[in-house]
Design a protein around this motif. Sequence first.
Motif, PDB file in Angstrom:
ATOM      1  N   SER A   2      -0.050 -10.701 -11.401  1.00 35.73           N
ATOM      2  CA  SER A   2       0.598 -12.018 -11.353  1.00 35.73           C
ATOM      3  C   SER A   2       0.636 -12.711 -12.705  1.00 35.73           C
ATOM      4  CB  SER A   2      -0.103 -12.920 -10.332  1.00 35.73           C
ATOM      5  OG  SER A   2      -1.450 -13.177 -10.726  1.00 35.73           O
ATOM      6  N   GLY A   3      -0.167 -12.250 -13.665  1.00 36.54           N
ATOM      7  CA  GLY A   3      -0.118 -12.829 -15.002  1.00 36.54           C
ATOM      8  C   GLY A   3       1.116 -12.432 -15.784  1.00 36.54           C
ATOM      9  N   PHE A   4       1.886 -11.479 -15.284  1.00 37.43           N
ATOM     10  CA  PHE A   4       3.150 -11.105 -15.922  1.00 37.43           C
ATOM     11  C   PHE A   4       4.248 -12.048 -15.440  1.00 37.43           C
ATOM     12  CE2 PHE A   4       0.906  -7.071 -16.415  1.00 37.43           C
ATOM     13  CZ  PHE A   4       1.300  -6.679 -17.688  1.00 37.43           C
ATOM     14  N   ASP A   5       4.851 -12.750 -16.373  1.00 36.44           N
ATOM     15  CA  ASP A   5       6.032 -13.542 -16.018  1.00 36.44           C
ATOM     16  C   ASP A   5       7.198 -12.631 -15.668  1.00 36.44           C
ATOM     17  OD1 ASP A   5       4.663 -15.907 -16.576  1.00 36.44           O
ATOM     18  OD2 ASP A   5       5.187 -15.793 -18.701  1.00 36.44           O
ATOM     19  N   LEU A   6       7.240 -11.468 -16.322  1.00 34.19           N
ATOM     20  CA  LEU A   6       8.297 -10.487 -16.078  1.00 34.19           C
ATOM     21  C   LEU A   6       7.718  -9.094 -16.267  1.00 34.19           C
ATOM     22  CD1 LEU A   6      11.298  -9.671 -15.666  1.00 34.19           C
ATOM     23  CD2 LEU A   6      11.554  -9.842 -18.160  1.00 34.19           C
ATOM     24  N   MET A   7       7.882  -8.267 -15.260  1.00 36.99           N
ATOM     25  CA  MET A   7       7.504  -6.860 -15.379  1.00 36.99           C
ATOM     26  C   MET A   7       8.397  -6.051 -14.456  1.00 36.99           C
ATOM     27  SD  MET A   7       3.863  -4.885 -14.812  1.00 36.99           S
ATOM     28  CE  MET A   7       4.037  -4.736 -13.032  1.00 36.99           C
ATOM     29  N   SER A   8       8.962  -4.990 -14.990  1.00 36.82           N
ATOM     30  CA  SER A   8       9.863  -4.149 -14.203  1.00 36.82           C
ATOM     31  C   SER A   8       9.482  -2.681 -14.364  1.00 36.82           C
ATOM     32  CB  SER A   8      11.320  -4.351 -14.653  1.00 36.82           C
ATOM     33  OG  SER A   8      11.752  -5.667 -14.418  1.00 36.82           O
ATOM     34  N   ARG A   9       9.877  -1.894 -13.374  1.00 35.11           N
ATOM     35  CA  ARG A   9       9.767  -0.444 -13.410  1.00 35.11           C
ATOM     36  C   ARG A   9       8.331   0.055 -13.545  1.00 35.11           C
ATOM     37  NH1 ARG A   9      13.809   2.162 -17.445  1.00 35.11           N
ATOM     38  NH2 ARG A   9      13.167   0.505 -18.866  1.00 35.11           N
ATOM     39  N   PHE A  10       7.400  -0.645 -12.918  1.00 40.85           N
ATOM     40  CA  PHE A  10       6.023  -0.163 -12.877  1.00 40.85           C
ATOM     41  C   PHE A  10       5.824   0.621 -11.584  1.00 40.85           C
ATOM     42  CE2 PHE A  10       1.461  -0.145 -12.546  1.00 40.85           C
ATOM     43  CZ  PHE A  10       1.055   0.002 -13.869  1.00 40.85           C
ATOM     44  N   GLU A  11       5.181   1.781 -11.701  1.00 39.37           N
ATOM     45  CA  GLU A  11       5.060   2.672 -10.552  1.00 39.37           C
ATOM     46  C   GLU A  11       3.607   3.050 -10.315  1.00 39.37           C
ATOM     47  OE1 GLU A  11       7.671   6.004 -10.810  1.00 39.37           O
ATOM     48  OE2 GLU A  11       9.359   4.829 -11.561  1.00 39.37           O
ATOM     49  N   LEU A  12       3.238   3.078  -9.059  1.00 39.00           N
ATOM     50  CA  LEU A  12       1.931   3.562  -8.633  1.00 39.00           C
ATOM     51  C   LEU A  12       2.172   4.733  -7.696  1.00 39.00           C
ATOM     52  CD1 LEU A  12       0.369   0.066  -8.069  1.00 39.00           C
ATOM     53  CD2 LEU A  12      -0.492   1.743  -9.703  1.00 39.00           C
ATOM     54  N   GLU A  13       1.659   5.890  -8.067  1.00 40.26           N
ATOM     55  CA  GLU A  13       1.960   7.115  -7.325  1.00 40.26           C
ATOM     56  C   GLU A  13       0.671   7.836  -6.964  1.00 40.26           C
ATOM     57  OE1 GLU A  13       3.983  11.457  -8.233  1.00 40.26           O
ATOM     58  OE2 GLU A  13       4.756   9.693  -9.274  1.00 40.26           O
ATOM     59  N   ASP A  14       0.544   8.173  -5.696  1.00 42.68           N
ATOM     60  CA  ASP A  14      -0.611   8.937  -5.216  1.00 42.68           C
ATOM     61  C   ASP A  14      -1.929   8.247  -5.574  1.00 42.68           C
ATOM     62  OD1 ASP A  14      -1.798  11.020  -3.865  1.00 42.68           O
ATOM     63  OD2 ASP A  14      -1.871  12.356  -5.595  1.00 42.68           O
ATOM     64  N   ILE A  15      -1.961   6.930  -5.362  1.00 39.62           N
ATOM     65  CA  ILE A  15      -3.174   6.142  -5.602  1.00 39.62           C
ATOM     66  C   ILE A  15      -3.730   5.684  -4.259  1.00 39.62           C
ATOM     67  CG2 ILE A  15      -4.143   4.070  -6.653  1.00 39.62           C
ATOM     68  CD1 ILE A  15      -3.292   6.062  -8.719  1.00 39.62           C
ATOM     69  N   GLU A  16      -5.017   5.860  -4.066  1.00 38.96           N
ATOM     70  CA  GLU A  16      -5.675   5.341  -2.876  1.00 38.96           C
ATOM     71  C   GLU A  16      -6.378   4.033  -3.237  1.00 38.96           C
ATOM     72  OE1 GLU A  16      -8.705   6.767   0.660  1.00 38.96           O
ATOM     73  OE2 GLU A  16      -8.856   7.706  -1.309  1.00 38.96           O
ATOM     74  N   PHE A  17      -5.963   2.965  -2.583  1.00 37.35           N
ATOM     75  CA  PHE A  17      -6.620   1.670  -2.746  1.00 37.35           C
ATOM     76  C   PHE A  17      -7.641   1.532  -1.615  1.00 37.35           C
ATOM     77  CE2 PHE A  17      -2.607   1.238  -4.941  1.00 37.35           C
ATOM     78  CZ  PHE A  17      -2.938   0.511  -6.075  1.00 37.35           C
ATOM     79  N   ASN A  18      -8.865   1.864  -1.911  1.00 36.13           N
ATOM     80  CA  ASN A  18      -9.931   1.743  -0.926  1.00 36.13           C
ATOM     81  C   ASN A  18     -10.444   0.310  -0.941  1.00 36.13           C
ATOM     82  OD1 ASN A  18     -10.545   4.054   0.655  1.00 36.13           O
ATOM     83  ND2 ASN A  18     -11.181   5.119  -1.198  1.00 36.13           N
ATOM     84  N   CYS A  19      -9.715  -0.561  -0.256  1.00 34.06           N
ATOM     85  CA  CYS A  19     -10.098  -1.984  -0.241  1.00 34.06           C
ATOM     86  C   CYS A  19     -11.361  -2.214   0.572  1.00 34.06           C
ATOM     87  CB  CYS A  19      -8.941  -2.813   0.303  1.00 34.06           C
ATOM     88  SG  CYS A  19      -7.390  -2.607  -0.595  1.00 34.06           S
ATOM     89  N   LEU A  20     -11.535  -1.435   1.646  1.00 33.04           N
ATOM     90  CA  LEU A  20     -12.772  -1.411   2.423  1.00 33.04           C
ATOM     91  C   LEU A  20     -13.188  -2.780   2.963  1.00 33.04           C
ATOM     92  CD1 LEU A  20     -14.786   1.051   0.156  1.00 33.04           C
ATOM     93  CD2 LEU A  20     -13.362   1.578   2.147  1.00 33.04           C
ATOM     94  N   GLY A  21     -12.190  -3.636   3.223  1.00 37.77           N
ATOM     95  CA  GLY A  21     -12.497  -4.961   3.728  1.00 37.77           C
ATOM     96  C   GLY A  21     -13.095  -5.891   2.693  1.00 37.77           C
ATOM     97  N   VAL A  22     -13.110  -5.475   1.431  1.00 39.97           N
ATOM     98  CA  VAL A  22     -13.705  -6.257   0.349  1.00 39.97           C
ATOM     99  C   VAL A  22     -12.651  -7.095  -0.364  1.00 39.97           C
ATOM    100  CG1 VAL A  22     -14.890  -6.099  -1.878  1.00 39.97           C
ATOM    101  CG2 VAL A  22     -15.581  -4.618   0.029  1.00 39.97           C
ATOM    102  N   GLY A  23     -11.525  -6.482  -0.695  1.00 42.74           N
ATOM    103  CA  GLY A  23     -10.453  -7.172  -1.403  1.00 42.74           C
ATOM    104  C   GLY A  23      -9.108  -6.708  -0.908  1.00 42.74           C
ATOM    105  N   SER A  24      -8.059  -7.246  -1.509  1.00 44.63           N
ATOM    106  CA  SER A  24      -6.694  -6.852  -1.173  1.00 44.63           C
ATOM    107  C   SER A  24      -6.202  -5.823  -2.185  1.00 44.63           C
ATOM    108  CB  SER A  24      -5.787  -8.082  -1.154  1.00 44.63           C
ATOM    109  OG  SER A  24      -6.183  -8.962  -0.108  1.00 44.63           O
TER     110      SER A  24
END
Length: 762
Positions: A416-438
């Motif tokens: 959210s600190g980016f006023d503008l950001m385009s074409r960023f990709e996340l591929e084959d990433i596991e976000f193990n939030c585990l009820g701790v964060g989003s």
Amino acid sequence: MNKAITDGLVLMPPPFSAGLNLWSREDGTPGSGSYQGQPNAALVTNDQDFGGCLELQKTEATQKLRSFAQTPIQPGLYLRVTARVKAVSGNLPAVRIAAWAGDVNGQNVAGVPQVGPSVTLTTYGEVVTVSAIISPANRTGVDLPWSLQTVYAHVGLDLTGANGGVVRIDDIEVEDVTNVFIRKLMDWVDVRDFGALGNGTTNDAPAFLAADAAAAGREILVPSGVFRLTQDVTINSRIRFEGTLSMPANRKLTLTRNYDLDTYGQAFGSELEGFKRALQALFFFTDYVTLDLSGRRVEIPEPINVAALAGITSFTSRRVVRNGSLNAVSGPAWETEVVTSVATYSAAQNTTLTNVANVANIPVGALVEGTGVGREVYVTARNVGAGTLTISQPLYAAVGTRTYTFRRFKYMLDFSGFDLMSRFELEDIEFNCLGVGSGVLLPMSGSTQRFMSCTFNRPKDRGISSAGTGCQGMFVDMCQFLSNEQSVPAVDRTTIAMNVQANDTKLRNNRIVRFAHFAIINGTGHLIHANHFFQGDNTTAGVRRAGLVFTQTNVSTVVTGNYIDNCFIEWGNEHDSEPEENGEFSFGGLNIVGNVFISSSTSTAFRWIVIKPYGPGHFLSGFTLSANSFRSFGVVIDRVEMVDTTFATLDFTRSRNVRVEGNSFNNVSQWIINPVQVTHTQNTAAETWNVSAGGFVPFGGRIRQVQSVAPEGMITNVSNAPRHVFPYAVPGTGAGGNQAQIRWGEAVKGKALVTMRMDVPA
């Protein structure tokens, strides 16, 4: 390295005192002549410089001296042959190291150099040292570069020049000098050789840069120690870390040949710091567009503010982070910030809150909650001096001054600190939030972010959040969203897999399990295809919630090929500061085609398609529901669709271009279709036939048009005489407007197929 020690090689020839029969006056090969009994050779036992030595008179053009012993020659072995010589009398000769090269069959290896550099003796009694290095390696510093055919040598020396002179020769030495060549032999350079101290305080950056410049294709070694780098450092060679680095937070390490998490984790002593530093470099390094997490898991004890890490607020080049797992570790940094404040809202400035109390305490990116606030409205900007907040969407019923609650969720990756950001990709990433964060908070603006084959496991509040328009054209493909509330009844869940604030997103082939909602979607032009989202629970006759929520009227969206399980599609206009219809596009552009809808353990009042106008006057204007399959398990539900009249209903006198056809209904009491075909039988002659569409009209609408009346058989009068008359129709009759009158001009009876529509062409 010394093979005389490590491999037990015998390198040294025998001393002269062992007997001149061990020394050849020819090449040293078996059968060649020795110096034993030769008149020009004698042993001296008490030379003041050498002690015991050989005294030799030069009698031949090239006076040879070779050891009969075989000195082994091996790949990777570097031998230095050394002789100390002095002239005693007579003509002053020249001296050089020489050796005979032999192969495995005892034959001389022709074509390889077998004599070293020559040194002329110029003074009697002066000790002169001559030497030469022998090796199969042909590299700088080797005087006799031999081939791999050579397996042994008869080492010695030659005297050249004028005959008659007498010289004394100390014992010839052969030593392993491979260590001299180690720096050239090894494929690395050590930063300590260029001045690095590794004491944790001295700036070692110049040494790292010098080592990189000297590497010339070799790897750089960072040995044990803590190496302080106080400036940006780019290393263009491959690099290996035994020690670690320390750097100020605003300085960047760019490893152009080892751009992966493994190397950065080794460099900084932890995978977390390595991940942050590699992510930081991703926004400045142009040779790579992809950060590979090497399939590893990174423990995340607090949200990562990516813009602050990168030190920039705008970036539009394609970058990818792939192949790893981020694991949230419980701690106070994940606690949701909650601020309550009084503010004023006006429809004239429909994305601004004014006169905001304690505005400085309200964080950008916070969710706005309060009476008259639609779902997924976020703070996108804050002006402390003016006391105002900019919000992502208008509020449907909040004009005036009231109390709002602002909740700032914490995200594993916060853009959210980016006023503008385009074409960023996340591929084959596991976000193990585990009820701790989003999971991920998108930038405030930008386009074509992409999530591919990612897993969002148990987010505390949100999987993917868009606080601004950074979701424009976003792709979410082949991802899994697994709720943290799977055992919670659907009606009590609060987590949302994702939301959309802008246009043209593609949500495809995703699997979403037991959230409050799959997606809250504003904007238009979306493609929602082949997702499987199921939101049931284990409650008998349980209340279900929306899977997809569209928050504006004209969505221009296709929902096709999805598996929609125990949830429904809700279509409203909660992001509208003036929700009544006022000449704008009304509810239209939604095409629900070829989906599988199921439900189980619900009440009979459950519906799969719900339209919820937040103000009066709205109508259907371009809606398709076709080729879908509706099936209920365990209970027969009343019908598949409804209008939620909490705030208003639809004006069915204005319906246009509504197509409902080709759907299948299983365990559904009332089917729906448009146009509706009714076979009407009039047994009693009447001038007006009242034909009812019954409950078949979608959303309980009214009949606006009779398309055709096709008699089946003969139309007759009261006397059963055939009548050839042509009727006209009056649509929208009856108490609910779902009937049509067929008027013949006279009393007739018979049977006719009547086709009626709830809409008219645009």
